[in-house]
Design a protein around this motif. Structure first.
Motif, PDB file in Angstrom:
ATOM      1  N   ARG A 431      -6.400  -2.622  -1.708  1.00 19.05           N
ATOM      2  CA  ARG A 431      -6.936  -1.693  -0.757  1.00 19.05           C
ATOM      3  C   ARG A 431      -8.098  -1.508  -0.942  1.00 19.05           C
ATOM      4  O   ARG A 431      -8.326  -0.774   1.043  1.00 19.05           O
ATOM      5  N   ARG A 434      -8.228  -2.993   3.639  1.00 22.49           N
ATOM      6  CA  ARG A 434      -7.515  -2.065   3.713  1.00 22.49           C
ATOM      7  C   ARG A 434      -6.353  -2.701   4.967  1.00 22.49           C
ATOM      8  O   ARG A 434      -6.406  -3.481   5.780  1.00 22.49           O
ATOM      9  N   ARG A 436      -2.937  -3.752   5.759  1.00 22.38           N
ATOM     10  CA  ARG A 436      -1.856  -3.229   6.553  1.00 22.38           C
ATOM     11  C   ARG A 436      -0.873  -2.774   5.222  1.00 22.38           C
ATOM     12  O   ARG A 436      -0.713  -3.755   4.666  1.00 22.38           O
TER      13      ARG A 436
END
Length: 1131
Positions: A431, A434, A436
């Motif tokens: 997370r 970031r 996908r």
């Protein structure tokens, strides 16, 4: 252009200008001294020679008037070296040092070396290693290593019995099944025996339990037998037998005896409690369940082992209370029978059903070690003592089992928390970075697959104790761990033998590859990098259309699921190719991978393993290379020399060994005395020569059918010579048949009519078994030092392996003595090489030495055997006559035999050159000079049997330069005895293929032979020991037939390796050489072309001088050469 090349060409330009000027001045001086001929330069260069007829009679029109030839002929026809021989040709300069020299390598052009290249480079050193293993096998055999059951190689150690493959598979299946049955029977005994003790009415006569305990003793007796069998078939039989006899056998024997005593009712009812002694078998339950848990843990089922531990604790608590409840009821019932006070009467228990009685007893036992009150109390001393024993013993046992359960549950909870913690950390990191969403899901799914697998990294951790161990022990542990995983592969399992000292290097060469579900391991049409050995998980294999699925595959060209213990793409270790199939992981999987480069790097210092890999590669099945069948792997490993040395008895040839020599003797008198048809003659041969039989003969078992036909025809030819059946010999010849005169001459020269039956009988057996010695598989029965040539194998076979050949074992003693003498002479002299001028006078000297040792009659037998062997070479085409022995070849045989008959009276070199001269005179070439003698030997080497072939030889000889002729004189005229010389094996094939190839031709072949000779001299090949150095040029001879042009051949030779070894020299074409031939490796530099042009210009200048051209024309010619050279340089 490269500045270094420009500087080099500039210096070469200046040197050539100075040389051209000096040549011009020299030719001006020669023109004043020498009479000017009428013909011009162009005429001389175009004609080059006189007519063939004048050339044959009067010699060659060369510069002989200015300079005499290097050799001159003596009156006896032997060439004599005019000048002192160079030091390299002196016998006193020979050194016995053996080394390997290679041509200059271009790092950018050399690709992965082929296994055949490494095989030749390492063959000699491998023989030394094999010899050591062969000696240690008999002198001090080392303990046998563990081998996988799939390998199926028999071991013949004195402490080890051979275990057939089917028995090994049965043992693997028997052990877990028997452990399961043991667990079931022990659990039944633990439940039923206490019940039968407390309620004996359950086992009345004819009941189920009565019959059950009449049968179970048989199972336990079989268990003893199987344990004995397991000990006998183990690796260390004595230790295993002693260990079982001193431990479990006493325990098992006591309980089986007790079973039989109770079955026969040899004890009174008062001691019926003795049946509870059978509960001692619960110790076997613990032993069996431990074995099962070990197998589960080894396969990664850690969770199953944890649940098994909890289940065992619960079962133990229940079993103890169950037994105590039944014992409590039995004690009360015993007191009741003795009419004493008891708890059964006190609380009216006997009036209740049996199930209620059992539950009341069970409840009372549990209540004794719990604080809860219970209304029952003991009614006598025995019952009170039992209650006290329950309280004192059950409380500690209950606490211990509850502790084990709690610890196991806590461990499982900690593992679950650790997995959750690792997963949360990964999700938190994903997370923050970031990632996908699709990739996030794939990563988390892969982690779940890994953590949920049987070999989760969280479940299998290195123990803390490894931090305190020395590095040497840790290394050894890693080798053992990897070795156990590699043991599924027969070849790698063999290489892990301690005697090879290769385990550590092999284990470190493998790399662990981990794959999650669905990940591709390799795909079709991609380059294969190496082998993949599956050690954990499942794999999805999608074969190509050409891939043969011969094992567990359900159908071809369909996806097939494979568990561990298999391997893929092994052929990629030995050759470069692309995958034809696709492999992916069906679950979380692990595989050991080894690349071709890594394997070559690992084995480069182990010649014996290089040779074993080459031999294994030779058996590879091309259509199953991605997933080879196990049977092929076993056969290919058993076919290596290393397997037979490490595990004597591996070779299937040991099945042919005779336990006892048959009483009947080989007697071919009927074949040589009686009139038989052709079919009857063949049947008679096969009846007495057991090796030639198609049903069970050694030839056909070794897949040597062609050699069997050659041997049969050789024996038939001997029969026809003995009986004088000329018509049978020439029955298959259409044209150029052997004439009666030549036939009679051969019979007279071989003196076949003067030989005794014992001599002929021995020769028959010799011709029958000689072809077997060409088999590589049969040669493995010989010591490694005796496998270099078929003649050595034949000598050792006759001396030591008669038990493997029935016809040799059944030969009469007198015939056997004749046979051994002939075999010794055959090892010294090769008649076929002499017939085509391939060897040199040194070979005749070896024959003369053998003649002094063996005698004249052995020489006659040897020559007769050699003639029959040559006549039998066409046996694969037909057995109705010899295609070889036609008129032309018959005349050559007559000349060779006539000369060899004089070996006892003349010098060896006189005999040799007399034969060469006689061959030339038969072709209308009369030898007067050394050049004529070279042509005569070339006629033999090129297999020229008609006078028309001499014209081509003469033209090629005249087109050579003076320097090339001198080099070829050294090649063909040095005797290899007084002066060291090179003997080129396969030279007849080389020159014949050169003549047959229109893009090369005989002239280019001779020029290329000069280049080979000069390269061998640069590599100091004459420094090897011995007067004659054998040069094996078989690889060059084979490619000469199809090579496109001479430049390609020259570039191919630039990548060749010159390998020096004990047996001589081998000219080895490398993988890069074959890539040049196929166009895969193209090296074209203008500098090379320019240097070749300059060399041609220099040759033209030399020819101008030797041709004694006039001054004016020489000046013009030199000027033209200078302008051409300068122009080529500036371009």
């Amino acid at each position: 252009m490269d500045p270094h090349l420009s500087l080099r060409l500039q210096q070469l330009q200046e040197n050539l200008a100075i040389s051209a000027k000096a040549i011009a001045e020299t030719t001006e001086h020669l023109a004043l001294l020498v009479p000017i001929p009428d013909q011009s330069i162009s005429e001389t260069s175009s004609t080059g020679a006189q007519s063939p007829k004048s050339t044959v009679t009067h010699g060659f029109s060369t510069s002989g008037e200015l300079e005499k030839e290097k050799f001159e002929l003596q009156q006896n026809g032997v060439p004599y070296l005019r000048t002192t021989a160079p030091k390299r040709h002196s016998l006193f300069s020979a050194r016995s040092s053996i080394s390997t020299l290679t041509a200059d390598e271009n790092p950018g052009a050399r690709l992965l070396d082929d296994w055949s290249e490494n095989f030749v480079l390492c063959e000699q050193e491998a023989i030394e290693a094999y010899t050591y293993l062969y000696r240690m096998r008999d002198v001090n055999p080392s303990p046998q290593r563990r081998r996988p059951s799939a390998l199926g190689l028999q071991m013949s150690c004195s402490d080890m019995l051979p275990v057939p493959e089917n028995l090994q598979d049965s043992l693997k299946l028997w052990r877990p099944v028997w452990d399961f049955l043991t667990i079931v029977l022990v659990v039944v005994d633990a439940l039923v025996l206490p019940l039968l003790l407390a309620w004996p009415e359950l086992s009345y006569s004819g009941s189920f339990w009565s019959g059950y305990y009449e049968v179970t003793p048989v199972f336990w007796m079989v268990d003893i037998v199987l344990n004995f069998s397991r000990a006998i078939l183990s690796e260390n039989r004595k230790a295993a037998l002693l260990g079982y006899l001193c431990t479990w056998f006493l325990f098992d024997g006591f309980l089986v005896t007790l079973d039989l005593v109770l079955l026969l009712q040899l004890v009174p009812e008062s001691v019926k409690a003795l049946t509870m002694a059978r509960l001692l078998r619960t110790a076997k339950f613990r032993h069996a369940i431990t074995a099962v848990e070990s197998r589960l843990a080894a396969n990664g089922y850690i969770k199953v082992v944890n649940f098994s531990t909890i289940l065992q604790c619960v079962t133990f608590i229940f079993g103890v209370n169950h037994t105590l409840a039944c014992v409590t009821f039995y004690v009360g019932r015993t007191r009741q029978q003795q009419q004493d006070s008891n708890w059964l009467d006190a609380y009216n228990i006997m009036d209740r059903p049996m199930s209620f009685q059992y539950m009341i007893s069970f409840n009372w036992v549990i209540a004794e070690y719990t604080p809860a009150p219970y209304p029952f109390t003991a009614q006598n001393e025995l019952e009170q003592a039992l209650m006290l024993a329950i309280i004192l013993t059950c409380l500690p046992m209950l606490g211990a089992q509850i502790g084990i359960i709690s610890g196991t549950l806590n461990l499982m909870n900690e593992k679950a928390k650790e997995r959750d913690h690792v997963k949360r950390d990964l999700q938190r990191w994903l997370r923050k970075t970031r990632v996908r969403k699709s990739l996030h899901q794939r990563v988390v799914a892969a982690l779940d697959d890994v953590l949920g697998s049987q070999e989760s990294p969280l479940d299998v951790k290195d123990p803390l104790a490894l931090n305190f161990l020395p590095s040497s022990l840790i290394e050894e542990l890693q080798v053992v761990s990897t070795g156990e995983k590699l043991s599924i592969h027969p070849f790698f399992s063999m290489l892990m033998d301690e005697r090879l000292d290769f385990r550590g290097r092999l284990a470190s060469a493998f790399v662990m590859q981990v794959a999650v579900q669905g990940e591709l391991i390799f795909t079709a049409d991609r380059k294969a990098e190496g082998i993949f050995i599956a050690i954990h998980g499942g794999f999805q294999f999608i074969p190509s259309k050409n891939e043969s699925m011969s094992l567990k595959a359900t159908s071809r060209r369909k996806s097939t699921y494979w568990n561990n213990e298999c391997w893929f793409a092994e052929l990629a270790l030995y050759t470069t190719r692309t995958h034809s199939s696709t492999l992916s992981s069906a679950t979380y999987a692990k595989a050991l991978t080894l690349t071709a480069q890594g394997f070559l790097q690992a084995v480069k210092e182990h010649p014996a393993i290089v040779v074993a890999a080459h031999e294994k590669r030779a058996h590879f099945v091309e259509n199953t290379w991605e997933l080879p069948p196990l049977s092929w792997s076993l056969e290919s490993v058993a076919g290596t020399q290393l397997a037979e040395l490490l595990d004597p008895g591996t070779s299937h040839l040991h099945a042919f060994k005779l336990e006892e020599i048959p009483s009947h003797r080989v007697n071919l008198q009927k074949l040589m005395k009686e009139d038989l048809t052709h079919e009857e003659q063949v049947d008679e041969i096969k009846e007495h020569i057991h090796e030639l039989r198609e049903e069970d003969g050694v030839y056909y078992e070794l897949n040597c059918q062609e050699d069997a036909k050659h041997a049969t025809l050789s024996m038939l030819c001997l029969t026809w010579l003995v009986r004088g059946q000329h018509s049978s010999m020439v029955a298959c010849q259409d044209s150029g048949r052997l004439t009666s005169a030549s036939w009679q001459a051969i019979q007279e020269l071989t003196q076949v009519g003067e030989m005794t039956f014992e001599e002929l009988n021995g020769l028959m057996v010799l011709l029958g078994i000689r072809g077997i010695c060409k088999s590589v598989d049969f040669a493995k029965l010989c010591p490694p030092s005796e496998r270099k040539k078929p003649e050595q194998v034949l000598c050792y076979t006759v001396e030591s392996l008669e038990h493997y050949l029935p016809s040799l074992a059944c030969l009469a003693p007198e015939s056997y003595l004749h046979l051994t003498a002939v075999v010794r002479m055959l090892a010294e002299f090769n008649f076929a090489q002499f017939l085509q001028g391939e060897n040199n006078p040194h070979a005749i000297w070896l024959l003369a030495c053998s003649l002094e040792r063996e005698g004249e009659r052995v020489l006659k037998m040897c020559l007769l055997a050699q003639v029959c062997i040559l006549c039998g070479v066409t046996g694969s085409s037909t057995l109705t006559g010899s295609l070889f022995l036609n008129e032309l070849n018959g005349r050559c045989l007559v000349k060779a035999l006539s000369c060899l008959k004089q070996v006892q009276d003349l010098e060896p070199h006189v005999v040799y050159w007399r034969y060469i001269t006689s061959r030339a005179e038969a072709l209308n070439l009369f030898v007067h000079t050394a050049s004529h003698l070279v042509l005569a030997r070339l006629a033999c080497l090129t297999r020229c049997v008609e006078p028309q072939g001499i014209v081509e030889l003469q033209k090629a000889w005249l087109d050579l330069t003076g320097r090339e002729r001198e080099v070829l004189m050294d090649v063909f005229l040095l005797d290899g005895h007084a002066h060291k010389a090179l003997m080129f094996a396969y030279l007849p094939l080389f020159l014949t293929n050169a003549r047959a190839n229109h893009d090369v031709g005989l002239l280019a072949g001779l020029k290329f032979l000069v280049e080979i000779y000069e390269k061998l001299l640069r590599h100091k090949c004459l420094m090897l020991s011995g007067p004659t150095v054998r040069v094996d040029m078989s690889s060059l001879a084979m490619v000469m037939k199809d090579v496109e042009d001479v430049p390609t051949l020259r570039k191919c030779f630039d990548f060749a390796k010159i390998v020096r070894h004990e047996n001589g020299v081998t000219v080895l074409l490398t993988s890069a050489s074959y890539q040049v031939l196929t166009g895969q490796l193209v090296q074209h530099t203008r500098s090379t072309d320019m240097l070749e042009q300059l060399a041609q210009q220099q040759t033209r200048l030399e020819s101008a001088i030797l041709a004694k051209v006039p001054r004016a024309r020489t000046s013009v010619f030199v000027s033209e050469c200078q302008s051409d050279m300068f122009e080529s340089i500036h371009v």
